[in-house]
Design a protein around this motif. Structure first.
Motif, short mmCIF file in Angstrom:
data_model
loop_
_atom_site.label_atom_id
_atom_site.label_comp_id
_atom_site.label_asym_id
_atom_site.label_seq_id
_atom_site.Cartn_x
_atom_site.Cartn_y
_atom_site.Cartn_z
N ARG A 31 0.83 -1.21 0.00
CA ARG A 31 0.00 0.00 0.00
C ARG A 31 0.87 1.26 0.00
O ARG A 31 0.57 2.25 -0.68
CB ARG A 31 -0.90 -0.01 1.23
CG ARG A 31 -2.00 -1.06 1.22
CD ARG A 31 -3.17 -0.62 0.36
NE ARG A 31 -3.65 0.68 0.76
CZ ARG A 31 -4.49 0.91 1.78
NH1 ARG A 31 -4.94 -0.11 2.50
NH2 ARG A 31 -4.88 2.14 2.06
N GLN A 45 4.09 1.24 -8.70
CA GLN A 45 3.07 0.21 -8.85
C GLN A 45 3.64 -1.19 -9.01
O GLN A 45 3.10 -2.16 -8.47
CB GLN A 45 2.17 0.55 -10.04
CG GLN A 45 1.46 1.90 -9.94
CD GLN A 45 0.54 1.97 -8.72
OE1 GLN A 45 0.02 0.96 -8.26
NE2 GLN A 45 0.36 3.17 -8.19
N GLU A 62 -7.09 -9.28 1.15
CA GLU A 62 -6.87 -7.85 0.88
C GLU A 62 -5.88 -7.67 -0.27
O GLU A 62 -6.06 -6.81 -1.14
CB GLU A 62 -6.34 -7.17 2.14
CG GLU A 62 -7.31 -7.15 3.31
CD GLU A 62 -8.38 -6.10 3.16
OE1 GLU A 62 -8.34 -5.34 2.17
OE2 GLU A 62 -9.26 -6.02 4.03
N GLN A 89 -5.18 -9.81 -2.71
CA GLN A 89 -5.80 -10.22 -3.97
C GLN A 89 -6.76 -9.15 -4.48
O GLN A 89 -6.82 -8.88 -5.69
CB GLN A 89 -6.53 -11.55 -3.77
CG GLN A 89 -5.60 -12.74 -3.60
CD GLN A 89 -6.34 -14.03 -3.32
OE1 GLN A 89 -7.47 -14.01 -2.80
NE2 GLN A 89 -5.73 -15.16 -3.65
N GLN A 90 -7.50 -8.56 -3.57
CA GLN A 90 -8.42 -7.49 -3.98
C GLN A 90 -7.66 -6.29 -4.53
O GLN A 90 -8.07 -5.68 -5.53
CB GLN A 90 -9.28 -7.07 -2.78
CG GLN A 90 -10.34 -6.02 -3.13
CD GLN A 90 -11.22 -5.69 -1.94
OE1 GLN A 90 -11.13 -6.31 -0.90
NE2 GLN A 90 -12.08 -4.70 -2.11
N PHE A 91 -6.52 -5.97 -3.92
CA PHE A 91 -5.70 -4.86 -4.42
C PHE A 91 -5.19 -5.15 -5.83
O PHE A 91 -5.25 -4.28 -6.71
CB PHE A 91 -4.52 -4.63 -3.47
CG PHE A 91 -3.56 -3.58 -3.94
CD1 PHE A 91 -3.76 -2.25 -3.64
CD2 PHE A 91 -2.44 -3.92 -4.70
CE1 PHE A 91 -2.88 -1.27 -4.08
CE2 PHE A 91 -1.55 -2.96 -5.15
CZ PHE A 91 -1.78 -1.63 -4.84
N ARG A 113 -6.48 -7.13 -8.05
CA ARG A 113 -7.59 -7.08 -9.01
C ARG A 113 -7.95 -5.63 -9.35
O ARG A 113 -8.29 -5.32 -10.50
CB ARG A 113 -8.81 -7.80 -8.44
CG ARG A 113 -8.71 -9.32 -8.47
CD ARG A 113 -10.06 -9.96 -8.23
NE ARG A 113 -10.56 -9.67 -6.89
CZ ARG A 113 -10.35 -10.44 -5.83
NH1 ARG A 113 -9.62 -11.54 -5.95
NH2 ARG A 113 -10.84 -10.11 -4.65
N SER A 114 -7.86 -4.76 -8.36
CA SER A 114 -8.21 -3.35 -8.61
C SER A 114 -7.18 -2.67 -9.51
O SER A 114 -7.48 -1.66 -10.16
CB SER A 114 -8.32 -2.59 -7.29
OG SER A 114 -7.05 -2.48 -6.66
N GLN A 115 -5.95 -3.20 -9.53
CA GLN A 115 -4.90 -2.61 -10.35
C GLN A 115 -4.84 -3.20 -11.76
O GLN A 115 -4.12 -2.69 -12.61
CB GLN A 115 -3.54 -2.81 -9.67
CG GLN A 115 -3.43 -2.19 -8.29
CD GLN A 115 -3.63 -0.69 -8.30
OE1 GLN A 115 -3.00 0.02 -9.08
NE2 GLN A 115 -4.51 -0.20 -7.44
#
Length: 432
Positions: A384, A392, A423, A425-427, A429-431
């Motif tokens: 984060r 990135q 958390e 994996q969700q990050f 996916r959002s990227q």
């Protein structure tokens, strides 16, 4: 009588009453109180039907009602309370279901039994009022009309309607409709007290648990009836489950005794550790304001109480008081830069991250990961921080490392660290 005080408090200060029950009321006393209240309510609401039976069967009718009163309590103990714990744990993610049952079953069951007792007690004058005002009689009339309409529409079978046409069944239905909303109200407060959920989530947990109980109940009702009306089977069931419930209640008594001893130790003006340990208990239960007071008192007694500063920093960060959190963490670092196996730097990094100070967060988390490079939470927070700095690719690498760290963790640790895998994996996916 200590067991009577929390029952009274539930009528004028229900939250405090629930807290008292959780801390001090043994499960056996709670069960006995619920049984007595249920029996009294059953006699009051069903006396018009029991009076003729009393002339025929004599005093044995009292034992019949007593055994009938056991059935709702069996449902509560065997189905309702475990379901409450399961659903509440889904929201809170405190631990595995087995561990939550072991830790909280006695407290939760005591609270639910007190809620049942309070609901039965307050329902008695409400039923009396309903009869005096004619509300109960009007309910029976409307109930009959609803049954007739349902039969005409084909919604229910005539045989079912005839069974509900029995005045005793109608009386039981009315009695249940009076008591269930009251029971739900106090149970919601109890779930909030034990699991520290929001009011909405507590209500949802209670509603879903109630629905599941009504779905499962008819399937096992014959078994409960057989047990409730057989003293021999009740004794056998008690013998079989005595060890398990003994272990559960023993843990509850031990925690209560430990807390009482700590409270006694706080009378010593020079004992900072007692206040600190009490603070940990409050913190674990989500009682952050009370925990904060205990930790602050520990620091007043001993300014070098590093652990208290550390926990105060965590509480401040959780409450969004980020400058206070950093101040407390600085007090820790000034005394011990490796505190809590270097986790102090992870906490500092998380605080800077919450404040949007990504460079400071990166530096703190880097110091932590130098010593704990496979810590999933630290890797996630580093990802984060790197994302906040615009790096990135490195952020994605940190998130992937977090996922791998969780997947390769031992089974006992995987359950507690799985949150960071989700958390990360969700990050990612959002990227994408």
């Amino acid at each position: 009588m200590n067991w009577f005080r929390p029952l009274l408090m539930m009528f004028y200060a229900p939250a405090r009453g629930m807290s008292e029950v959780r801390e001090r009321s043994p499960l056996a006393i709670s069960l006995l109180l619920a049984l007595l209240a249920q029996t009294a309510y059953a006699f009051f609401t069903q006396w018009q039907f029991l009076d003729p039976l009393l002339a025929v069967r004599g005093p044995s009718i009292f034992f019949l009602i007593l055994f009938q009163s056991v059935i709702p309590l069996l449902f509560i103990a065997v189905i309702f309370v475990p379901t409450l714990a399961l659903l509440a744990n889904v929201f809170e993610r405190r631990a595995s279901f087995g561990l939550v049952i072991q830790q909280e079953y006695a407290s939760l069951a005591s609270i639910v039994f007190y809620a049942w007792a309070a609901a039965n007690i307050i329902a008695i004058p409400l039923v009396r009022l309903a009869r005096a005002t004619g509300f109960e009689a009007e309910f029976f009339v409307q109930f009959q009309k609803s049954l007739a309409a349902a039969v005409n529409q084909g919604s229910i079978l005539p045989s079912v309607a005839r069974s509900f046409a029995d005045p005793r069944v109608q009386s039981l239905t009315f009695a249940a409709l009076i008591i269930l909303p009251l029971f739900a109200f106090w149970t919601v407060l109890g779930v909030r007290e034990v699991f520290k959920l929001s009011a909405g989530r507590s209500l949802l947990v209670v509603i879903v648990s109630g629905i599941l109980m009504f779905i499962i109940g008819p399937m096992i009702l014959p078994l409960f009836n057989m047990v409730a009306f057989s003293p021999f089977l009740l004794i056998m069931l008690f013998i079989l489950l005595r060890g398990y419930f003994g272990e559960v209640t023993r843990g509850h008594r031990a925690r209560a005794s430990f807390r009482q001893n700590l409270e006694a130790a706080t009378l010593n003006p020079a004992d900072a550790s007692a206040h600190y340990n009490l603070g940990l208990i409050h913190q674990q239960r989500g009682e952050l304001d009370e925990a904060q007071k205990r930790f602050e008192r520990a620091i007043e007694i001993d300014a070098d109480e590093v652990d208290a500063h550390y926990q105060l920093g965590r509480i401040a960060r959780e409450q969004g008081r980020l400058p206070d959190a950093i101040n407390h963490f600085n007090e820790v670092v000034a005394r011990d830069q490796t505190h809590a196996q270097h986790e102090i730097w992870r906490e500092i990094g998380a605080t800077y991250l919450a404040a949007g100070q990504f460079e400071d967060a990166h530096d703190s988390l880097e110091r932590f990961l130098e010593h704990r490079n496979m810590d999933p939470q630290g890797l996630y927070l580093m990802g984060r921080a790197l994302a906040g700095l615009g790096r990135q690719r490195e952020a994605a690498d940190a998130m992937q490392a977090c996922i791998e760290a969780v997947k390769t963790a031992p089974a006992y640790k995987y359950r507690t660290e799985k949150r960071w895998l989700n958390e990360a994996q969700q990050f990612l996916r959002s990227q994408a």
